[in-house]
Structures are given as structure tokens and as C-alpha cells.
Scaffold this motif. Structure first.
Motif, PDB file in Angstrom:
ATOM      1  N   UNK A  63      50.134  66.591  28.339  1.00  0.00           N
ATOM      2  CA  UNK A  63      50.067  64.858  27.882  1.00  0.00           C
ATOM      3  C   UNK A  63      49.871  64.579  26.422  1.00  0.00           C
ATOM      4  N   UNK A  64      49.130  65.390  25.834  1.00  0.00           N
ATOM      5  CA  UNK A  64      49.024  65.350  24.312  1.00  0.00           C
ATOM      6  C   UNK A  64      50.315  65.512  23.485  1.00  0.00           C
ATOM      7  N   UNK A  65      51.213  66.295  24.013  1.00  0.00           N
ATOM      8  CA  UNK A  65      52.352  66.688  23.417  1.00  0.00           C
ATOM      9  C   UNK A  65      53.449  65.315  23.578  1.00  0.00           C
ATOM     10  N   UNK A  66      53.214  64.683  24.979  1.00  0.00           N
ATOM     11  CA  UNK A  66      54.075  63.691  25.121  1.00  0.00           C
ATOM     12  C   UNK A  66      53.513  62.313  24.294  1.00  0.00           C
ATOM     13  N   UNK A  67      52.297  62.296  24.224  1.00  0.00           N
ATOM     14  CA  UNK A  67      51.511  61.325  23.326  1.00  0.00           C
ATOM     15  C   UNK A  67      51.886  61.432  21.826  1.00  0.00           C
ATOM     16  N   UNK A  68      51.998  62.575  21.381  1.00  0.00           N
ATOM     17  CA  UNK A  68      52.218  62.938  19.829  1.00  0.00           C
ATOM     18  C   UNK A  68      53.862  62.589  19.581  1.00  0.00           C
ATOM     19  N   UNK A  69      54.753  62.948  20.436  1.00  0.00           N
ATOM     20  CA  UNK A  69      56.202  62.778  20.337  1.00  0.00           C
ATOM     21  C   UNK A  69      56.392  61.084  20.215  1.00  0.00           C
ATOM     22  N   UNK A  70      55.646  60.219  21.251  1.00  0.00           N
ATOM     23  CA  UNK A  70      55.796  58.948  21.212  1.00  0.00           C
ATOM     24  C   UNK A  70      55.275  58.128  19.927  1.00  0.00           C
ATOM     25  N   UNK A  71      54.200  58.846  19.475  1.00  0.00           N
ATOM     26  CA  UNK A  71      53.496  58.283  18.146  1.00  0.00           C
ATOM     27  C   UNK A  71      54.412  58.691  17.020  1.00  0.00           C
ATOM     28  N   UNK A  72      55.151  59.876  17.030  1.00  0.00           N
ATOM     29  CA  UNK A  72      55.897  60.197  15.842  1.00  0.00           C
ATOM     30  C   UNK A  72      57.083  59.308  15.893  1.00  0.00           C
ATOM     31  N   UNK A  73      57.690  59.138  17.176  1.00  0.00           N
ATOM     32  CA  UNK A  73      58.765  58.057  17.029  1.00  0.00           C
ATOM     33  C   UNK A  73      58.550  56.853  16.577  1.00  0.00           C
ATOM     34  N   UNK A  74      57.354  56.292  16.785  1.00  0.00           N
ATOM     35  CA  UNK A  74      56.983  55.032  16.144  1.00  0.00           C
ATOM     36  C   UNK A  74      56.716  54.945  14.819  1.00  0.00           C
ATOM     37  N   UNK A  75      56.108  56.295  14.201  1.00  0.00           N
ATOM     38  CA  UNK A  75      56.034  56.414  12.716  1.00  0.00           C
ATOM     39  C   UNK A  75      57.225  56.589  12.013  1.00  0.00           C
ATOM     40  N   UNK A  76      58.264  57.231  12.601  1.00  0.00           N
ATOM     41  CA  UNK A  76      59.564  57.315  11.839  1.00  0.00           C
ATOM     42  C   UNK A  76      60.294  56.186  11.831  1.00  0.00           C
ATOM     43  N   UNK A  77      60.193  55.281  12.874  1.00  0.00           N
ATOM     44  CA  UNK A  77      60.771  53.974  12.975  1.00  0.00           C
ATOM     45  C   UNK A  77      60.270  52.988  11.953  1.00  0.00           C
ATOM     46  N   UNK A  78      58.764  52.830  11.918  1.00  0.00           N
ATOM     47  CA  UNK A  78      58.155  51.907  11.334  1.00  0.00           C
ATOM     48  C   UNK A  78      57.945  52.106   9.716  1.00  0.00           C
ATOM     49  N   UNK A  79      57.647  53.584   9.642  1.00  0.00           N
ATOM     50  CA  UNK A  79      57.372  53.846   8.170  1.00  0.00           C
ATOM     51  C   UNK A  79      58.349  54.681   7.421  1.00  0.00           C
ATOM     52  N   UNK A  80      59.149  55.712   7.987  1.00  0.00           N
ATOM     53  CA  UNK A  80      59.626  56.595   7.239  1.00  0.00           C
ATOM     54  C   UNK A  80      61.244  56.152   7.014  1.00  0.00           C
ATOM     55  N   UNK A  81      61.580  55.482   7.987  1.00  0.00           N
ATOM     56  CA  UNK A  81      63.126  55.186   8.036  1.00  0.00           C
ATOM     57  C   UNK A  81      63.094  53.513   7.730  1.00  0.00           C
ATOM     58  N   UNK A  82      62.502  52.893   6.726  1.00  0.00           N
ATOM     59  CA  UNK A  82      62.391  51.564   6.488  1.00  0.00           C
ATOM     60  C   UNK A  82      62.535  51.447   5.168  1.00  0.00           C
ATOM     61  N   UNK A 130      49.607  58.264  12.622  1.00  0.00           N
ATOM     62  CA  UNK A 130      49.516  59.237  13.683  1.00  0.00           C
ATOM     63  C   UNK A 130      48.500  59.415  14.521  1.00  0.00           C
ATOM     64  N   UNK A 131      47.293  59.856  13.779  1.00  0.00           N
ATOM     65  CA  UNK A 131      46.043  60.039  14.204  1.00  0.00           C
ATOM     66  C   UNK A 131      45.486  58.508  15.100  1.00  0.00           C
ATOM     67  N   UNK A 132      45.595  57.624  14.553  1.00  0.00           N
ATOM     68  CA  UNK A 132      45.503  56.260  15.191  1.00  0.00           C
ATOM     69  C   UNK A 132      46.016  56.192  16.340  1.00  0.00           C
ATOM     70  N   UNK A 133      47.317  56.353  16.501  1.00  0.00           N
ATOM     71  CA  UNK A 133      48.171  56.012  17.736  1.00  0.00           C
ATOM     72  C   UNK A 133      47.797  56.857  18.584  1.00  0.00           C
ATOM     73  N   UNK A 134      47.470  58.407  18.265  1.00  0.00           N
ATOM     74  CA  UNK A 134      47.536  59.348  19.234  1.00  0.00           C
ATOM     75  C   UNK A 134      46.074  59.038  20.032  1.00  0.00           C
ATOM     76  N   UNK A 135      45.136  58.457  19.114  1.00  0.00           N
ATOM     77  CA  UNK A 135      43.780  58.169  19.673  1.00  0.00           C
ATOM     78  C   UNK A 135      43.924  56.986  20.727  1.00  0.00           C
ATOM     79  N   UNK A 136      44.587  55.977  20.214  1.00  0.00           N
ATOM     80  CA  UNK A 136      44.833  54.951  21.078  1.00  0.00           C
ATOM     81  C   UNK A 136      45.459  55.422  22.214  1.00  0.00           C
TER      82      UNK A 136
END
Length: 120
Positions: free
Chosen positions: A101-120, A73-79
Motif C-alpha cells: 500500500x505504501x509503495x502504491x501511495x509513493x508512486x501516486x505521490x511522485x507522479x503528482x510531484x513530477x507533473x506539478x513541480x519538476x516538469x513545469x 512528497x511527505x505531505x502527500x504520502x501522509x494524506x
């Protein structure tokens, strides 16, 4: 009563039931992503959840997932912030724009994390 596999049994009425207990668990709390993973495993991957639980590895697995998700999450948000040009200067000049802008970025990053890490 002992068996050939070093299990002990207790007689209840006419039945011999194995004396099973779970290994000691680490009492450290698990974060948001670890709890989401636990819920996912219990709901959709029951065998994996049961295997981790009975092996005493569930807490370690959840802690590892939580740490991995937070790092990602930290890495994605920074990038993403760098890619969109969201800087500390924008934060100083227009806080509402920066927060949005940061809230939008966090939402996008969390969606990626949920898809790739949590729900696999």
C-alpha cells in the motif's frame, strides 16, 4: 583589454574573446528531484537552464526544487495513507499489505510531484 562593461578580453589570433567564468557554485549535493529538474531544464527549457547557469543561480534553484518536492512528497504520502486507512496497526499486523500500500501511495505521490513541480 577592458571594455565599457568592465569585461576583459584576451586576444586569440585575430579575435578578442571575453574572459568569462561562472561564479562559484555551492558544493552541496542535489537530490533526486533536483537532478530530475536539471535534466528537464537541459532537455526542454534550454534558455531557462542557460540563464540560471550563467547567473549562478542554477544550484540554488535545483536545491529549492528538491526541498520543495521532498516536503510535498511527505505531505502527500501522509494524506493519502490517512485517506486510505493505512495505519501503524496494519504495519504491525500485516507488513506485506502495508509495504504494498505504501509503495502504491509513493508512486501516486511522485507522479503528482513530477507533473506539478519538476516538469513545469
Amino acid at each position: 583589454m577592458k571594455s565599457e562593461h568592465n569585461l576583459t578580453y584576451t586576444k586569440h589570433d585575430d579575435y578578442l574573446l571575453p574572459d568569462l567564468c561562472l561564479p562559484e557554485q555551492n558544493p552541496d549535493p542535489i537530490g533526486k528531484y533536483g537532478l530530475l529538474r536539471k535534466t528537464y531544464l537541459k532537455t526542454h527549457r534550454k534558455i531557462t537552464y542557460t540563464n540560471l547557469l550563467t547567473a549562478g543561480a542554477l544550484h540554488d534553484h535545483l536545491s529549492e526544487i528538491d526541498a520543495q518536492a521532498n516536503e510535498e512528497l511527505e505531505l502527500l504520502m501522509t494524506q493519502m495513507a490517512a485517506a486510505q486507512g493505512i495505519t501503524e496497526q496494519i504495519k504491525a499486523d500485516n507488513q506485506l499489505l502495508w509495504v504494498g500500500a505504501m509503495n502504491n501511495i509513493k508512486s501516486c505521490a511522485e507522479e503528482i510531484i513530477l507533473t506539478e513541480i519538476i516538469y513545469t
